[in-house]
Enzyme design. Sequence first.
Site, short mmCIF file in Angstrom:
data_model
loop_
_atom_site.label_atom_id
_atom_site.label_comp_id
_atom_site.label_asym_id
_atom_site.label_seq_id
_atom_site.Cartn_x
_atom_site.Cartn_y
_atom_site.Cartn_z
N SER A 52 44.62 37.81 38.85
CA SER A 52 44.62 39.09 38.51
C SER A 52 45.63 39.77 39.31
CB SER A 52 42.97 39.41 38.84
OG SER A 52 42.78 39.02 40.36
N ASP A 313 36.88 46.10 46.78
CA ASP A 313 37.93 45.44 46.44
C ASP A 313 38.83 45.55 47.38
OD1 ASP A 313 40.08 44.15 45.20
OD2 ASP A 313 39.62 45.36 43.27
N HIS A 316 43.03 43.62 45.46
CA HIS A 316 44.03 44.45 44.19
C HIS A 316 44.49 45.53 44.93
CE1 HIS A 316 40.94 41.87 41.90
NE2 HIS A 316 42.33 41.33 41.48
#
Length: 338
Positions: A52, A313, A316
């Site tokens: 990702s 998160d 990311h």
Amino acid sequence: MVSAEKCVVNGKPDNGYLNWRWQPAGCNLSALDPAEFLRAVRGKLLGFVGDSTARNQAESLVCFLSTVSRPETTHQYEDHPMSHKFWRWVFPAPHNVSVSTYWSPFLVRAEGRSVDYAMTHDTLFLDALTEPWTADVEAMDVMVISAGHWFNHQAVYYDKGQIAGVFARPDVNETDIAGGYIGAYRKVIRRVLEYVHEKSSGDKQKLVVVSTMAPAHFDAKYASNHRDACSRPNPYDEGEVPEDGGTAEMRKAVLEEAAAAAAAAKRQRRGLRFDVLDVTRLASMRPDGHPGAYIVKDRYGAGKPVPETVFNDCLHWCAPGPVDTFNDILVHILAASG
């Protein structure tokens, strides 16, 4: 773009992360110019392959390019988050530029948690280059490989039809794989670059860029679901960056394997170039650039406090944010490749 990365839209309050820029010593790293970038890659296919983090970088690039040309989405992700296999944006004439992402967290075939989050481990087939990206590798003009975050998970490794070892699997009566998960990562990177070399025709100009690891920033003082797991509002100063031996070894593997691939390509005088997008140090200094608890729009109303326990998160990158620098560097690599 994945909604969790839209930190401004999602109300991340400490927006100082938008104003810091990485400036390498001895050169001027200018910001990406969307119009110039589209001119430079006119008629080309750009493929971002990996986990990702590859998608994160591709989406940042597409957002910048969209300010001068609106792309058409020809393929898109399915609704289930683990079905994010492939997405392609096409910038129409006069650009005729395609940007694709290929979900392949191990770059080779894998079964287990990477396909189904309900599972606790993965099974990797180190010699099985059968992932979807392989079908398009000959057509790619620019290939950006960004993977690594899944390799330190529990795994069983197969090679040439036999178990080659395990990592963090005491329940399996097999020896640990040579070099641990970093050894497996190095072997995969080597085989992927050899595969790309083999599948690249001699007269076609192709640039293959391997990204080093951009580390996550889960603060060791807190649980991963604590609201302060990555709430730091400023970059690290020199000397503050926590030591991370595993990331350093994975970076070393990328540098060495990419250099070996570049030397092999040069000896054969092919139109193929290998390079490294070395983001480890600049990314390691940016704990402020992650979404943290702000992964959903309007999750916290005006004045509403963030609960102590929340999903974060810290892997990311906000976009806009530090991930844009990855593409600023990519532009310079493209320019150097001619």
